[in-house]
Each structure stands twice: as C-alpha cells, then as structure tokens.
Design a protein around this motif. Sequence first.
Motif, PDB file in Angstrom:
ATOM      1  N   ILE A 196      -7.184  -3.759  -4.668  1.00 47.73           N
ATOM      2  CA  ILE A 196      -6.794  -2.368  -4.443  1.00 47.73           C
ATOM      3  C   ILE A 196      -7.408  -1.804  -3.157  1.00 47.73           C
ATOM      4  N   ALA A 197      -8.733  -1.945  -3.007  1.00 49.67           N
ATOM      5  CA  ALA A 197      -9.408  -1.311  -1.873  1.00 49.67           C
ATOM      6  C   ALA A 197      -8.848  -1.760  -0.510  1.00 49.67           C
ATOM      7  N   PRO A 198      -8.648  -3.065  -0.282  1.00 45.45           N
ATOM      8  CA  PRO A 198      -8.099  -3.457   1.026  1.00 45.45           C
ATOM      9  C   PRO A 198      -6.709  -2.872   1.286  1.00 45.45           C
ATOM     10  N   ARG A 199      -5.888  -2.799   0.232  1.00 50.67           N
ATOM     11  CA  ARG A 199      -4.541  -2.245   0.413  1.00 50.67           C
ATOM     12  C   ARG A 199      -4.606  -0.749   0.719  1.00 50.67           C
ATOM     13  N   PHE A 200      -5.504  -0.076   0.020  1.00 50.17           N
ATOM     14  CA  PHE A 200      -5.684   1.364   0.227  1.00 50.17           C
ATOM     15  C   PHE A 200      -6.118   1.623   1.676  1.00 50.17           C
ATOM     16  N   LEU A 201      -7.117   0.885   2.120  1.00 47.64           N
ATOM     17  CA  LEU A 201      -7.627   1.053   3.490  1.00 47.64           C
ATOM     18  C   LEU A 201      -6.553   0.756   4.524  1.00 47.64           C
TER      19      LEU A 201
END
Lengths: 272, 255
Positions: free
Chosen positions: B139-144
Amino acid sequence: MISPDSDIHVRVRGLRFSFGPRVIYDGVDLDIPRGKITAILGPSGTGKTTLLRLIGGQWRPKSGSIEVDGVNVHKQSRSQLFELRKRMGLLFQSGALLTDLSVFENVAFPLREHTDLPESMIRDLVLMNLEAVGLRGARELYPEQISGGMSRRVALARAIALEPALIMFDEPFTGQDPISMGVLIRLVRTLNKAQGLTSIIVSHDVKEVLSISDYAYVISGGKVLDHGTPEAIRASRSEYAQQFLHGRPDGPVPFHYKASKNYADDLLESVE
Amino acid sequence: MSRGSNILAEFLRGLGQATFFLLTIVRALPGALLRPRLIVQQLYHVGVLSLIIIVISGSFVGMILALQGYRTLSHFGATSTLGVFVSFVVVRELAPVVTALLFAGRAGSALAAEIGLMKATDQLSGMEMMAVDPVKRVIAPRFLAALIAMPLLTSIFAVMAIGVAGGHLIGVDLLGVDQGTYWGQIHAELRPHDVVESLIKSLFFGIVIAWISVYQGYFAAPTSEGVSRATTSTVVVSSLIVVGLDFVLTAFMFR
C-alpha cells in the motif's frame, strides 16, 4: 491426547469463534504434536480454514486460547506476532502466489524481506527449494503460466524458504488430478520426514490425508467429534465419522437442508 | 432504525475506517521511503502509463480553449491576450482538475482493482502470514507513487495545453496570434504563485485519489463483484471529492 507437554507444538483450548450470528467453533480443544502430520477433517463450511487463520493470528477467537510453542498467539504485539509467523508457514488453497513476480522471485520473496543474504546465496536457496518441489525448471515462469498443482508446489517451496518449524496446509489436494495429488502427498510426507516439520493438514479428502497423517481430528458443527490415530478414526463407531469417511449422502449430516414446512404442506400450499 | 440513519451510520463507519487506514499508511511511509525501488516501480505504473492520456487530453483542452477564447476575445479586439486567457484557465483550474479526474479514472481505478484482486486471491493474507506487512510492502509505495505522480502529470498537462501543442498550436500557428505577444503576455501576467497554487491543488488531489483508491482496494469484498464495486467507487468518489475540494481550495486561494 498426547503428552508430555513439550511434544505439543500447537495447543488449542476452549476455542470459540463466530462470524456474526454463525457459530464456527463452540469450545474446541486440540493438541498438535510436534514433528508429526496432523489431519483436521471435516465437511466444507465447518471453518477448517478459519482454524488455520486463527492459529496464524490473522483472526482473533471470541474466547479460548491458541498457543504455538507455548506462546499465546493472540496476546502478542504485532511485531511479536510477525516474529512468530516467521517460524510458521501457511499454504493457501489458491497458493496465493504474488502474480506480479516470477516463480523464482516468489520463492525469493520471504528471503529478500527477512534476510540480508547476498544475491548468490538467495539464488542457491531458491533453486534448492524449487528443486525439492521439482520446479527448478519453471523458475522463469509467472503464476498465470503454471497449473494449480504447480502453484501449490511453488507456494510450498516459498513456505519452507525460511525453514519454519510448523507448516499448515489448507485443502492441499482439492481439485487436483491424481498425478499432481500424488506428487503433493509425497512432498508433504517427505518434508515432514526430512525436516521434522510439524504439519497440519486441513482437508476433506479423507482417504489421501489419513494415508499420510500420524494423528487426526474430525470436526463438525463447531466441535471435535472424534480424534485419534488414522486406524482409530477408520474404526470409529461414531455415526458421524462413518458417514464422513464413507461419503454417505444421509446420516447425522442430513441430505435435506432444514425447511420450515414439511414437504407435503409445502407442495399443497396454493400459489396466490 | 430508519433507512436514512442506517446510511449515515454506514457512511460514518466507512469514514472512520478510512481515516484509521490513512494513519496506518502514514506510519508506514518512512519505511517505504527506504525502499525506493518499489516506489519507482509504482511510479512507472501510475505515472508513466498515465502519460499518454494526460498528453493527449492536455493538448486538446488547450486547443479548444484557444478556439473558444480567440472567438470571444476577437469581439473586443483583444486576441493578443489569448496566451493569458489560456494559461490562466489551464494553470489555475483545468490542469489540476482535469489531470485529477483522468488520473482517478486511469491510475486510481487500476490501483483499486489491483489491490482488491490481491486481496481476493489471498495475496495480502499470504504476505501477512509470511510476516510481511502488506501496508508497508504494497500500500505505502503505491500511495507515495500516486502522490508524486500527480503534480508531475499536472505540470505536463499544463505544458501541453499552453505551449507544446494546445493553445500555441491553434492560437499562434493557426489563428496567427504573434508568438512574441503570446509568450510575452503569459510571462507578464502569470505569477509564480499561480503555478505554486496549481501544484498545491494537484498535491491535495493526489492525496485524495491515492487514499481513496488504496482504501477501496484494501477493503473491497474479496469477490469479483466487490472488486468491480471498489473500482467504480474509486472513480466516482474521487471525482466528486476532487471537484468539491477544488472549489474549497480555490475559495481559499483567491480570497
């Protein structure tokens, strides 16, 4: 049950769990012996997969306890739980391979995430694990390019990559042709013998599972109905166990889903 | 309970869940920054693969604005201000908003569908069981990446609409507005803080779209129907929030 205590790898006591109003477990006690293959048998819908998710700490029981290596799974912090999970593998029915990674990268995934091993060593470990499941040649393929049986073998190679002490199989033989089933059965047994892995197999393929397990539990309606060695289960006098083992269509588990009216009244009722 | 209060309760529950999820993601961001390779991969998926639709739309929006603007301005003999007209409309409003709408449709829906399918096929559960936190890893890499991509895509949209094709192509090359006047007027009138505000808007839109798409995917029902509903909701909800938020931001910026 089996003793002494240290020989119990997973201990379940008074387990209660429900999905909303639907009770899945209503006071279940289980002892999973260390280094052995234990079968959990039961019809579909009895929550066998749920049991594995409870042991893995993904879901929380309503009450009761689950201990792995003497540690209560549901009393751990998230990071402690993750430490615990590094020592257990769960093989999903679907394989749950990461579809954007190749077979090689899937098996390398836990190693890359949890170790700082140099690339050359990761390569060796991955190839050794793939060789063990007979898929070294398929390492460049992607999950959508391999069959369901192969997916499960890759998932198995991935699950053993971190050398866990406990491995749980969710319906490993369902939907497999006789050859891949034979392959999987042999793999489960070899892994258990060679590495002393505690294995839990959740399944309704009674014959296959009993043929390789050391101990078995029969679960239905949220309770343990019977347990013992495969021989004892086969010889069980429990009506339910017999219906289940022999696949009889009617018995303690009725053929007819419970209806609110009886059949004749239902037919005679006029349609208005 | 009446139907209305049920819907309200459901809405509040979702909002609470989404807020907690956002906090979880924010906590996972520092860890994600330590693995730039994962972010770069996602930047390719949400950014580079959105380029075509942004470039084409930007060009056409600029071309249409030049046509419309030229006709109106010619009534007042003010066609020399065409550049100002196009650049104001594009930089202040259309670049961030249209880019956000397109981004929600192209990248947001793809993110929601991908994450939803990963959930439906037990890939997220599988990661958890391998002691890998899916919020950190997936999730975090996609969000960033979505956050980084939005201002960049907005800039590309604006450049295409004003200069490279768009307004310049129609105004200068076709309708004969003097090139020096076109650029000179833009240079004189468009202030740096117009550009900054445009980028701030796009950053807000990026946060909203990234948040909604990963939330919809992560909490999708693990069925084909659930994934399709998550994809649709991502586009619908993002678009509505983007236009609403644009109004609020504009009201603050041009007080």
